[in-house]
Design a protein around this motif. Sequence first.
Motif, PDB file in Angstrom:
ATOM      1  N   ALA A   1      -6.714  -6.851   6.024  1.00 24.55           N
ATOM      2  CA  ALA A   1      -6.740  -5.424   6.325  1.00 24.55           C
ATOM      3  C   ALA A   1      -6.959  -4.596   5.061  1.00 24.55           C
ATOM      4  CB  ALA A   1      -5.436  -5.015   7.010  1.00 24.55           C
ATOM      5  N   VAL A   2      -6.322  -4.983   3.958  1.00 22.83           N
ATOM      6  CA  VAL A   2      -6.504  -4.252   2.700  1.00 22.83           C
ATOM      7  C   VAL A   2      -7.947  -4.354   2.219  1.00 22.83           C
ATOM      8  CG1 VAL A   2      -5.861  -4.197   0.251  1.00 22.83           C
ATOM      9  CG2 VAL A   2      -4.092  -4.413   1.992  1.00 22.83           C
ATOM     10  N   MET A   3      -8.541  -5.539   2.315  1.00 28.64           N
ATOM     11  CA  MET A   3      -9.947  -5.686   1.922  1.00 28.64           C
ATOM     12  C   MET A   3     -10.851  -4.853   2.825  1.00 28.64           C
ATOM     13  SD  MET A   3     -10.492  -9.633   0.710  1.00 28.64           S
ATOM     14  CE  MET A   3      -9.258 -10.488   1.691  1.00 28.64           C
ATOM     15  N   GLY A   4     -10.548  -4.831   4.120  1.00 28.19           N
ATOM     16  CA  GLY A   4     -11.322  -3.994   5.031  1.00 28.19           C
ATOM     17  C   GLY A   4     -11.220  -2.523   4.680  1.00 28.19           C
ATOM     18  N   ALA A   5     -10.023  -2.095   4.271  1.00 26.36           N
ATOM     19  CA  ALA A   5      -9.846  -0.700   3.864  1.00 26.36           C
ATOM     20  C   ALA A   5     -10.633  -0.385   2.600  1.00 26.36           C
ATOM     21  CB  ALA A   5      -8.358  -0.410   3.636  1.00 26.36           C
ATOM     22  N   GLY A   6     -10.721  -1.363   1.681  1.00 25.91           N
ATOM     23  CA  GLY A   6     -11.491  -1.155   0.464  1.00 25.91           C
ATOM     24  C   GLY A   6     -12.976  -1.017   0.736  1.00 25.91           C
ATOM     25  N   VAL A   7     -13.491  -1.881   1.610  1.00 28.62           N
ATOM     26  CA  VAL A   7     -14.911  -1.811   1.959  1.00 28.62           C
ATOM     27  C   VAL A   7     -15.205  -0.553   2.768  1.00 28.62           C
ATOM     28  CG1 VAL A   7     -16.772  -2.970   3.216  1.00 28.62           C
ATOM     29  CG2 VAL A   7     -15.155  -4.311   1.872  1.00 28.62           C
ATOM     30  N   GLY A   8     -14.235  -0.095   3.560  1.00 32.19           N
ATOM     31  CA  GLY A   8     -14.451   1.039   4.443  1.00 32.19           C
ATOM     32  C   GLY A   8     -14.568   2.368   3.741  1.00 32.19           C
ATOM     33  N   ARG A   9     -14.015   2.505   2.541  1.00 34.68           N
ATOM     34  CA  ARG A   9     -14.119   3.788   1.821  1.00 34.68           C
ATOM     35  C   ARG A   9     -15.256   3.734   0.831  1.00 34.68           C
ATOM     36  NH1 ARG A   9     -12.072   6.009  -3.060  1.00 34.68           N
ATOM     37  NH2 ARG A   9     -10.698   4.234  -3.461  1.00 34.68           N
ATOM     38  N   LYS A  10     -16.226   4.606   0.978  1.00 37.46           N
ATOM     39  CA  LYS A  10     -17.346   4.663   0.058  1.00 37.46           C
ATOM     40  C   LYS A  10     -16.842   5.050  -1.333  1.00 37.46           C
ATOM     41  CE  LYS A  10     -20.904   5.792   3.452  1.00 37.46           C
ATOM     42  NZ  LYS A  10     -21.973   6.738   3.852  1.00 37.46           N
ATOM     43  N   GLY A  11     -17.336   4.344  -2.325  1.00 32.87           N
ATOM     44  CA  GLY A  11     -16.919   4.612  -3.692  1.00 32.87           C
ATOM     45  C   GLY A  11     -15.688   3.850  -4.114  1.00 32.87           C
ATOM     46  N   ALA A  12     -15.080   3.094  -3.184  1.00 36.62           N
ATOM     47  CA  ALA A  12     -13.889   2.332  -3.526  1.00 36.62           C
ATOM     48  C   ALA A  12     -14.255   1.112  -4.351  1.00 36.62           C
ATOM     49  CB  ALA A  12     -13.145   1.893  -2.267  1.00 36.62           C
ATOM     50  N   VAL A  13     -13.296   0.626  -5.110  1.00 30.60           N
ATOM     51  CA  VAL A  13     -13.471  -0.576  -5.919  1.00 30.60           C
ATOM     52  C   VAL A  13     -12.805  -1.742  -5.203  1.00 30.60           C
ATOM     53  CG1 VAL A  13     -12.863  -1.687  -8.093  1.00 30.60           C
ATOM     54  CG2 VAL A  13     -13.578   0.701  -8.074  1.00 30.60           C
TER      55      VAL A  13
ATOM     56  N   THR B   1       0.826  -1.209   0.000  1.00 29.15           N
ATOM     57  CA  THR B   1       0.000   0.000   0.000  1.00 29.15           C
ATOM     58  C   THR B   1       0.859   1.258   0.000  1.00 29.15           C
ATOM     59  OG1 THR B   1      -0.178  -0.039   2.419  1.00 29.15           O
ATOM     60  CG2 THR B   1      -1.880  -1.180   1.189  1.00 29.15           C
ATOM     61  N   THR B   2       2.010   1.202   0.656  1.00 34.17           N
ATOM     62  CA  THR B   2       2.902   2.357   0.669  1.00 34.17           C
ATOM     63  C   THR B   2       3.428   2.663  -0.730  1.00 34.17           C
ATOM     64  OG1 THR B   2       3.564   1.782   2.917  1.00 34.17           O
ATOM     65  CG2 THR B   2       4.985   3.309   1.737  1.00 34.17           C
ATOM     66  N   ILE B   3       3.743   1.614  -1.478  1.00 36.97           N
ATOM     67  CA  ILE B   3       4.241   1.794  -2.845  1.00 36.97           C
ATOM     68  C   ILE B   3       3.112   2.227  -3.778  1.00 36.97           C
ATOM     69  CG2 ILE B   3       5.181   0.555  -4.843  1.00 36.97           C
ATOM     70  CD1 ILE B   3       6.792  -1.144  -2.825  1.00 36.97           C
ATOM     71  N   SER B   4       1.919   1.623  -3.628  1.00 32.44           N
ATOM     72  CA  SER B   4       0.821   1.918  -4.542  1.00 32.44           C
ATOM     73  C   SER B   4       0.325   3.356  -4.406  1.00 32.44           C
ATOM     74  CB  SER B   4      -0.342   0.940  -4.315  1.00 32.44           C
ATOM     75  OG  SER B   4      -0.956   1.169  -3.060  1.00 32.44           O
ATOM     76  N   THR B   5       0.424   3.933  -3.193  1.00 35.86           N
ATOM     77  CA  THR B   5      -0.015   5.316  -3.007  1.00 35.86           C
ATOM     78  C   THR B   5       1.095   6.323  -3.287  1.00 35.86           C
ATOM     79  OG1 THR B   5       0.557   5.291  -0.643  1.00 35.86           O
ATOM     80  CG2 THR B   5      -1.686   4.632  -1.242  1.00 35.86           C
ATOM     81  N   GLY B   6       2.319   5.850  -3.501  1.00 34.36           N
ATOM     82  CA  GLY B   6       3.431   6.753  -3.775  1.00 34.36           C
ATOM     83  C   GLY B   6       4.048   7.356  -2.528  1.00 34.36           C
ATOM     84  N   ALA B   7       3.693   6.842  -1.340  1.00 35.78           N
ATOM     85  CA  ALA B   7       4.278   7.383  -0.115  1.00 35.78           C
ATOM     86  C   ALA B   7       5.789   7.169  -0.085  1.00 35.78           C
ATOM     87  CB  ALA B   7       3.625   6.729   1.104  1.00 35.78           C
ATOM     88  N   LEU B   8       6.244   6.053  -0.633  1.00 36.29           N
ATOM     89  CA  LEU B   8       7.673   5.771  -0.777  1.00 36.29           C
ATOM     90  C   LEU B   8       7.923   5.181  -2.157  1.00 36.29           C
ATOM     91  CD1 LEU B   8       8.763   4.122   2.622  1.00 36.29           C
ATOM     92  CD2 LEU B   8       9.476   6.354   1.747  1.00 36.29           C
TER      93      LEU B   8
ATOM     94  N   THR C   1      -7.854  -3.581  -4.318  1.00 43.68           N
ATOM     95  CA  THR C   1      -8.602  -2.328  -4.306  1.00 43.68           C
ATOM     96  C   THR C   1      -7.639  -1.193  -4.592  1.00 43.68           C
ATOM     97  OG1 THR C   1     -10.117  -0.935  -3.013  1.00 43.68           O
ATOM     98  CG2 THR C   1      -8.295  -1.959  -1.829  1.00 43.68           C
ATOM     99  N   ASP C   2      -8.190  -0.067  -5.009  1.00 42.17           N
ATOM    100  CA  ASP C   2      -7.364   1.105  -5.278  1.00 42.17           C
ATOM    101  C   ASP C   2      -7.179   1.871  -3.970  1.00 42.17           C
ATOM    102  OD1 ASP C   2      -5.912   2.972  -6.753  1.00 42.17           O
ATOM    103  OD2 ASP C   2      -7.684   4.236  -7.016  1.00 42.17           O
ATOM    104  N   ILE C   3      -5.981   1.770  -3.397  1.00 45.04           N
ATOM    105  CA  ILE C   3      -5.725   2.298  -2.066  1.00 45.04           C
ATOM    106  C   ILE C   3      -5.369   3.778  -2.113  1.00 45.04           C
ATOM    107  CG2 ILE C   3      -4.132   2.184  -0.119  1.00 45.04           C
ATOM    108  CD1 ILE C   3      -6.014  -0.041   0.024  1.00 45.04           C
ATOM    109  N   GLN C   4      -6.003   4.570  -1.246  1.00 41.72           N
ATOM    110  CA  GLN C   4      -5.642   5.957  -1.011  1.00 41.72           C
ATOM    111  C   GLN C   4      -4.873   6.055   0.299  1.00 41.72           C
ATOM    112  OE1 GLN C   4      -9.214   8.322  -1.126  1.00 41.72           O
ATOM    113  NE2 GLN C   4      -9.461   8.098  -3.355  1.00 41.72           N
ATOM    114  N   PRO C   5      -4.093   7.149   0.501  1.00 44.58           N
ATOM    115  CA  PRO C   5      -3.273   7.239   1.713  1.00 44.58           C
ATOM    116  C   PRO C   5      -4.019   6.999   3.024  1.00 44.58           C
ATOM    117  CG  PRO C   5      -2.590   8.914   0.161  1.00 44.58           C
ATOM    118  CD  PRO C   5      -3.791   8.245  -0.449  1.00 44.58           C
ATOM    119  N   PRO C   6      -5.231   7.550   3.246  1.00 43.98           N
ATOM    120  CA  PRO C   6      -5.908   7.242   4.511  1.00 43.98           C
ATOM    121  C   PRO C   6      -6.195   5.757   4.684  1.00 43.98           C
ATOM    122  CG  PRO C   6      -6.916   9.155   3.459  1.00 43.98           C
ATOM    123  CD  PRO C   6      -5.973   8.562   2.454  1.00 43.98           C
ATOM    124  N   GLN C   7      -6.557   5.086   3.594  1.00 45.70           N
ATOM    125  CA  GLN C   7      -6.809   3.645   3.677  1.00 45.70           C
ATOM    126  C   GLN C   7      -5.523   2.880   3.970  1.00 45.70           C
ATOM    127  OE1 GLN C   7      -8.707   3.938  -0.348  1.00 45.70           O
ATOM    128  NE2 GLN C   7      -9.874   2.197   0.433  1.00 45.70           N
TER     129      GLN C   7
END
Length: 418
Positions: free
Chosen positions: A286-298, A33-40, A249-255
């Motif tokens: 945890a990643v699946m939970g983050a995907g379900v937790g954000r409305k509009g996420a895929v 998730t850190t790589i996919s969001t570009g944090a590092l 899922t498409d992860i955003q930094p908060p997720q």
Amino acid sequence: MEHITLLIGIVIVTALVFDFTNGFHDTANAMATTISTGALGPRVAVAMSAVLNLVGAFLSVEVAKTISGGIIDEGSGIQPEVIFAGLVGAILWNLVTWLAGLPSSSSHALFGGLIGATVVSVGLDGVNGDAIVMKVLIPAVAAPIVAGIATLAATRLTYRLGRDRSPEDTAKGYRAGQIASAALVSLAHGTNDAQKTMGVITLALVTGNVVAPDSDPPLWVIVSAGLAIALGTYLGGWRIIRTMGKGITDIQPPQGFAAQTGAATVILASSHIGFALSTTQVCSGAVMGAGVGRKGAVVRWSTAGRMVIAWVLTLPAAGLVAGAAALLADQGNAGITAVAVLAVLACGAIWMLSRRKPVDHTNVNEVGTQEPVGAVTAALRSVAPPPAGAASAAPEDDTSEHTPEQTPTPAAASSTTR
């Protein structure tokens, strides 16, 4: 200390090879998730993870004790060739799932391999069934569910707290939090997974009468296991990083921050009490939970379904391969040599297949081909069709809930489909 025989030396080397595959197989747990969001950047991320995996290897030996004296009965007549066969089964399953890009459990591959080889060589009496149920199977079911639910709640709370702030205002802070939480996951991974190899090596030393039963891993075992998993982590399991970072899922930094924090908490708590759980399953949940937790996420449920199937198959598949290897290894030196040669050839074949479509740090964030619409997607769309923006962003994927307020911008939509 008695002399280490050639066979025990082979087992130790094979265990370190497994530890190496565990490292690159599980790099995604901390850094996807850190790589996919570009944090590092990819290279910086895996380097940081490698160092922290090494540090984590020195923090505890409780999981190592579970492996060396819990799952397998040390006094049941286990010989070093049995452990060798179990490691071969685990290594081959790790490489097969790596080739497929599936974040399966290296831990369960190891457990399955040891159990399968022990049952074939010694019988069911060589396996501690209660320990397997209490410290392997129950955590395997509970840990990803707990991590997923905790992350779902954390993700929704995170977005609720930041609903009055623009994403640009909060992105920097969340990305810093992602880096910190990714570091914590890496540390937790070293604390849990490096110990499994320590336990296997200690078990081999016990069967060879090199150390006393119920002994803690010697210092040189801790150092070598930590270095092996760190090296594997640094090389990066890019195929699995792509699946976990972009395929579920498409992860955003908060997720990403919520997912990694939830996963690290579960892993560290389990390591403290000696549960040899699968860090892969925890982080994937945890990643699946983050995907379900954000409305509009895929949420790509078809990919998640393949992962779950791989989880279910891991123990029996690794056990079957290890059982066959144990049958051959029991024939003496010629059998052990045959197992080693066949294992090397199989590993080489898997490596050659992986070169047909290589994945590395340069293309790890590219999204692969889209999948056919599944039953979950069709049912959801028939009841509540997704907004136009969300539909264009992922027309072929299984989705979670969508709301017009969370529809991706055209720029975001194009970034997810590159």
